[in-house]
Design a protein around this motif. Structure first.
Motif, mmCIF file in Angstrom:
data_model
loop_
_atom_site.group_PDB
_atom_site.id
_atom_site.type_symbol
_atom_site.label_atom_id
_atom_site.label_comp_id
_atom_site.label_asym_id
_atom_site.label_seq_id
_atom_site.Cartn_x
_atom_site.Cartn_y
_atom_site.Cartn_z
ATOM 1 N N ILE A 89 83.657 -13.530 18.023
ATOM 2 C CA ILE A 89 82.431 -14.043 17.395
ATOM 3 C C ILE A 89 82.460 -15.570 17.474
ATOM 4 O O ILE A 89 83.460 -16.200 17.110
ATOM 5 N N TYR A 90 81.361 -16.140 17.971
ATOM 6 C CA TYR A 90 81.267 -17.587 18.161
ATOM 7 C C TYR A 90 80.151 -18.166 17.295
ATOM 8 O O TYR A 90 79.085 -17.568 17.193
ATOM 9 N N TRP A 104 85.858 -15.911 14.774
ATOM 10 C CA TRP A 104 86.465 -14.671 14.290
ATOM 11 C C TRP A 104 86.743 -13.735 15.453
ATOM 12 O O TRP A 104 86.058 -13.780 16.478
ATOM 13 N N ARG A 105 87.740 -12.876 15.273
ATOM 14 C CA ARG A 105 88.002 -11.779 16.213
ATOM 15 C C ARG A 105 87.942 -10.483 15.407
ATOM 16 O O ARG A 105 88.585 -10.374 14.359
ATOM 17 N N LEU A 137 97.444 -9.659 17.622
ATOM 18 C CA LEU A 137 96.766 -8.744 16.708
ATOM 19 C C LEU A 137 97.563 -8.720 15.414
ATOM 20 O O LEU A 137 98.618 -8.099 15.334
ATOM 21 N N GLN A 138 97.075 -9.432 14.425
ATOM 22 C CA GLN A 138 97.760 -9.503 13.136
ATOM 23 C C GLN A 138 96.787 -10.012 12.079
ATOM 24 O O GLN A 138 95.709 -10.514 12.411
ATOM 25 N N SER A 139 97.213 -9.916 10.841
ATOM 26 C CA SER A 139 96.268 -10.171 9.740
ATOM 27 C C SER A 139 95.673 -11.582 9.778
ATOM 28 O O SER A 139 94.521 -11.780 9.418
ATOM 29 N N GLY A 140 96.453 -12.569 10.252
ATOM 30 C CA GLY A 140 95.960 -13.940 10.266
ATOM 31 C C GLY A 140 94.925 -14.190 11.345
ATOM 32 O O GLY A 140 94.209 -15.189 11.312
ATOM 33 N N SER A 141 94.833 -13.300 12.313
ATOM 34 C CA SER A 141 94.006 -13.581 13.479
ATOM 35 C C SER A 141 92.865 -12.568 13.669
ATOM 36 O O SER A 141 91.908 -12.845 14.393
ATOM 37 N N ILE A 142 92.979 -11.429 13.015
ATOM 38 C CA ILE A 142 91.938 -10.401 13.137
ATOM 39 C C ILE A 142 91.179 -10.324 11.802
ATOM 40 O O ILE A 142 91.765 -10.003 10.760
ATOM 41 N N ALA A 143 89.868 -10.623 11.873
ATOM 42 C CA ALA A 143 89.086 -10.767 10.638
ATOM 43 C C ALA A 143 89.050 -9.478 9.807
ATOM 44 O O ALA A 143 88.993 -9.532 8.584
#
Ligand code: AKG
Ligand code: FE2
Length: 188
Positions: A89-90, A104-105, A137-143
């Motif tokens: 998302i941009y 966001w991813r 793919l982890q909590s800090g990077s995947i919304a």
């Protein structure tokens, strides 16, 4: 960019106009009842989606960042089938241009439903990178990490892309009845 195969049923003569035609049963059974139950399209122009895009993505295929635009009522319901993907998302800057990096991813699990509406629909762009593997793919990077149904497939932080099919349901605002559409075409 390597892009997906698209099946568009009942596309209209003008870009933003739909020829009124029923969707095939495999796209409506169960799914439209579920949408009703969840009140997803209650406020949309026709109270239900009238258009479904079927996209098939092979590993390494994606879709360029874009907006779904004003031809649709501003809600998009996307069902992911068979495999995951990551939707980027941009945001737009003050000039209305897309920022280079996604803000966001969103990890779309197989059999998941993603709804895009409100300012997410109007003020952002979305796209899928043409990767063969998703990383970080982890909590800090995947919304939506906390919302995942089955984190176990993604727990090592990477996931290979596999063939994914998406069903993208929308309500096209302008609908041409088949009779007037034929008249329109014969005038050309
Ligand atoms: O396949 C997807 O999940 C995205 C499709 C999409 O963005 C679109 O059809 O507008
Ligand atoms: Fe889209």
């Amino acid at each position: 960019m390597a892009t997906s195969n698209v099946l568009e049923l009942a596309a209209g003569p003008a870009k933003d106009k739909l020829i009124d035609a029923p969707m095939p049963a495999f796209l409506t059974k169960i799914i439209l009842d579920k949408f009703k139950e969840l009140h997803i399209f209650d406020d949309s122009a026709h109270g239900a989606p009238n258009h479904c895009l079927v996209n098939e993505y092979q590993p390494g295929q994606g879709i360029m960042p874009h907006e779904d635009g004003p031809a649709y009522f501003p809600i998009t319901a996307t069902i992911s089938l068979a495999a995951h993907t990551v939707l980027n998302i941009y945001k737009k800057n003050e000039q209305g241009e897309r920022e280079a990096a996604p803000i966001w991813r969103i990890l779309q699990e197989p059999r998941s439903l993603l709804l895009t509406t409100g300012s997410m629909y109007k003020d952002t762009l979305h796209g899928i990178s043409d990767l063969e593997q998703d990383t970080d793919l982890q909590s800090g990077s995947i919304a939506n990490w906390q919302l995942l149904g089955d984190k176990s497939s993604f727990e090592n932080g990477t996931a290979d892309r596999q063939t994914r099919v998406s069903l993208t349901y929308r309500d096209v605002l302008k609908v041409a009845k088949i009779g007037s559409a034929l008249k329109f075409m014969s005038k050309k």
